[in-house]
Design a protein around this motif. Sequence first.
Motif, PDB file in Angstrom:
ATOM      1  N   GLY A 136      20.904  13.937  23.022  1.00  0.00           N
ATOM      2  CA  GLY A 136      19.998  12.697  22.854  1.00  0.00           C
ATOM      3  C   GLY A 136      19.836  11.765  23.993  1.00  0.00           C
ATOM      4  N   THR A 137      18.808  11.392  24.033  1.00  0.00           N
ATOM      5  CA  THR A 137      19.150   9.839  25.444  1.00  0.00           C
ATOM      6  C   THR A 137      19.542   8.744  25.027  1.00  0.00           C
ATOM      7  OG1 THR A 137      17.861  11.476  26.357  1.00  0.00           O
ATOM      8  CG2 THR A 137      17.799   9.595  26.967  1.00  0.00           C
ATOM      9  N   VAL A 138      20.139   7.809  25.475  1.00  0.00           N
ATOM     10  CA  VAL A 138      20.348   6.886  25.048  1.00  0.00           C
ATOM     11  C   VAL A 138      19.098   6.271  26.500  1.00  0.00           C
ATOM     12  CG1 VAL A 138      21.691   4.312  25.484  1.00  0.00           C
ATOM     13  CG2 VAL A 138      22.311   6.486  24.961  1.00  0.00           C
ATOM     14  N   ILE A 139      18.319   5.854  25.209  1.00  0.00           N
ATOM     15  CA  ILE A 139      17.787   4.344  26.126  1.00  0.00           C
ATOM     16  C   ILE A 139      17.918   3.012  26.134  1.00  0.00           C
ATOM     17  CG2 ILE A 139      15.250   3.421  26.154  1.00  0.00           C
ATOM     18  CD1 ILE A 139      14.352   6.552  25.235  1.00  0.00           C
ATOM     19  N   ALA A 159      15.886  11.885  19.771  1.00  0.00           N
ATOM     20  CA  ALA A 159      16.029  12.824  21.375  1.00  0.00           C
ATOM     21  C   ALA A 159      15.963  11.113  22.850  1.00  0.00           C
ATOM     22  CB  ALA A 159      13.959  13.707  21.889  1.00  0.00           C
ATOM     23  N   GLY A 160      15.329  10.460  21.464  1.00  0.00           N
ATOM     24  CA  GLY A 160      15.484   8.964  22.427  1.00  0.00           C
ATOM     25  C   GLY A 160      15.945   7.756  21.994  1.00  0.00           C
ATOM     26  N   VAL A 161      16.979   7.449  22.164  1.00  0.00           N
ATOM     27  CA  VAL A 161      17.530   6.545  20.629  1.00  0.00           C
ATOM     28  C   VAL A 161      17.425   4.972  21.672  1.00  0.00           C
ATOM     29  CG1 VAL A 161      19.246   5.414  19.297  1.00  0.00           C
ATOM     30  CG2 VAL A 161      19.107   8.158  19.511  1.00  0.00           C
ATOM     31  N   LEU A 162      16.876   4.306  21.134  1.00  0.00           N
ATOM     32  CA  LEU A 162      16.600   2.672  21.703  1.00  0.00           C
ATOM     33  C   LEU A 162      18.100   2.092  21.262  1.00  0.00           C
ATOM     34  CD1 LEU A 162      14.956   0.384  23.360  1.00  0.00           C
ATOM     35  CD2 LEU A 162      14.171  -0.302  21.177  1.00  0.00           C
ATOM     36  N   SER A 175      25.726  -1.063  17.503  1.00  0.00           N
ATOM     37  CA  SER A 175      25.437   0.134  19.034  1.00  0.00           C
ATOM     38  C   SER A 175      26.455   0.942  19.393  1.00  0.00           C
ATOM     39  CB  SER A 175      25.937  -1.531  20.010  1.00  0.00           C
ATOM     40  OG  SER A 175      27.754  -1.196  20.064  1.00  0.00           O
ATOM     41  N   VAL A 176      27.312   1.569  17.997  1.00  0.00           N
ATOM     42  CA  VAL A 176      28.095   2.653  18.180  1.00  0.00           C
ATOM     43  C   VAL A 176      27.107   3.543  17.993  1.00  0.00           C
ATOM     44  CG1 VAL A 176      29.714   3.313  16.674  1.00  0.00           C
ATOM     45  CG2 VAL A 176      30.542   1.307  17.344  1.00  0.00           C
ATOM     46  N   PHE A 177      26.114   3.737  16.516  1.00  0.00           N
ATOM     47  CA  PHE A 177      25.142   4.305  16.069  1.00  0.00           C
ATOM     48  C   PHE A 177      24.390   4.470  17.798  1.00  0.00           C
ATOM     49  CE2 PHE A 177      21.549   5.522  15.330  1.00  0.00           C
ATOM     50  CZ  PHE A 177      21.339   6.985  14.218  1.00  0.00           C
ATOM     51  N   GLU A 178      23.890   3.511  18.132  1.00  0.00           N
ATOM     52  CA  GLU A 178      22.259   3.899  19.368  1.00  0.00           C
ATOM     53  C   GLU A 178      23.131   4.347  20.757  1.00  0.00           C
ATOM     54  OE1 GLU A 178      20.585  -0.296  18.620  1.00  0.00           O
ATOM     55  OE2 GLU A 178      21.766  -0.752  19.665  1.00  0.00           O
ATOM     56  N   LEU A 179      24.367   4.490  20.631  1.00  0.00           N
ATOM     57  CA  LEU A 179      25.421   5.160  22.267  1.00  0.00           C
ATOM     58  C   LEU A 179      25.534   6.380  21.253  1.00  0.00           C
ATOM     59  CD1 LEU A 179      27.359   1.868  23.551  1.00  0.00           C
ATOM     60  CD2 LEU A 179      24.877   2.672  23.817  1.00  0.00           C
ATOM     61  N   ARG A 234       9.795   7.301  26.017  1.00  0.00           N
ATOM     62  CA  ARG A 234      10.462   8.365  24.810  1.00  0.00           C
ATOM     63  C   ARG A 234      11.227   7.228  23.772  1.00  0.00           C
ATOM     64  NH1 ARG A 234      14.095   8.640  30.490  1.00  0.00           N
ATOM     65  NH2 ARG A 234      14.819  10.562  28.966  1.00  0.00           N
ATOM     66  N   VAL A 235      10.690   6.471  23.353  1.00  0.00           N
ATOM     67  CA  VAL A 235      12.189   6.387  22.184  1.00  0.00           C
ATOM     68  C   VAL A 235      11.386   7.366  20.945  1.00  0.00           C
ATOM     69  CG1 VAL A 235      12.200   4.764  21.162  1.00  0.00           C
ATOM     70  CG2 VAL A 235      12.605   4.051  23.496  1.00  0.00           C
ATOM     71  N   THR A 236      12.229   7.235  20.463  1.00  0.00           N
ATOM     72  CA  THR A 236      11.639   8.514  19.171  1.00  0.00           C
ATOM     73  C   THR A 236      12.949   7.667  17.952  1.00  0.00           C
ATOM     74  OG1 THR A 236      13.785   9.651  19.822  1.00  0.00           O
ATOM     75  CG2 THR A 236      11.865  10.531  20.568  1.00  0.00           C
TER      76      THR A 236
END
Length: 191
Positions: free
Chosen positions: A161-164, A136-139, A149-153, A180-182
């Motif tokens: 989910g949301t990119v934070i 839901a909220g990936v840092l 970064s490929v995973f994170e984005l 919000r970071v999950t």
Amino acid sequence: DQLIGLCIRPSLEMVVAILGVLKAGGAYVPMDPGYPADRLAFMIEDSGVPLVLSDGELPLAQAPLAARTVRLDRDRDAIAQFPAVNPPAVVDGSNLAYMIYTSGSTGRPKGVAIEHRSTVELLHWARRMYSPAELAGVLASTSVCFDLSVFELFVPLSWGGTVILAENALALPSLPEASRVTLINTVPSAM
């Protein structure tokens, strides 16, 4: 498969630029604006990118470039003149998605070209491994010049989910969106 350089600080504009390059059928070559001028010049020359998207003055502005530079901060009006038509996606798994350069610790940095199929496999693996609540909220705190970064984005963007975005994982305590970071996926030294 046209390679396009991206020399943009972590921001919404960076994410949009990556998605725009991919949507146009190109592959992005991430370049950190904080890299030394000689490394950036090497990456531009070695990759053969005809175009570098930047959000400011490139640190190598004095050196002649084979690539054209488009500055997102300065060229907004010219960019806005282009059609807003949604181009059809014309890529398949064998097309390039991105090219990331190695650190160069064993000599000169090397560009490693990654096809879409590899990224898609990572996305499907992540969906099997992580629940929607976890995604839901990936840092997104890793430099876009590293493969993490490929995973994170792309994982949160692909599965709802949301990119934070954060400058780095150590900035998490002062990040307004910290609650919000999950999911944090980072190197052990940052933990």
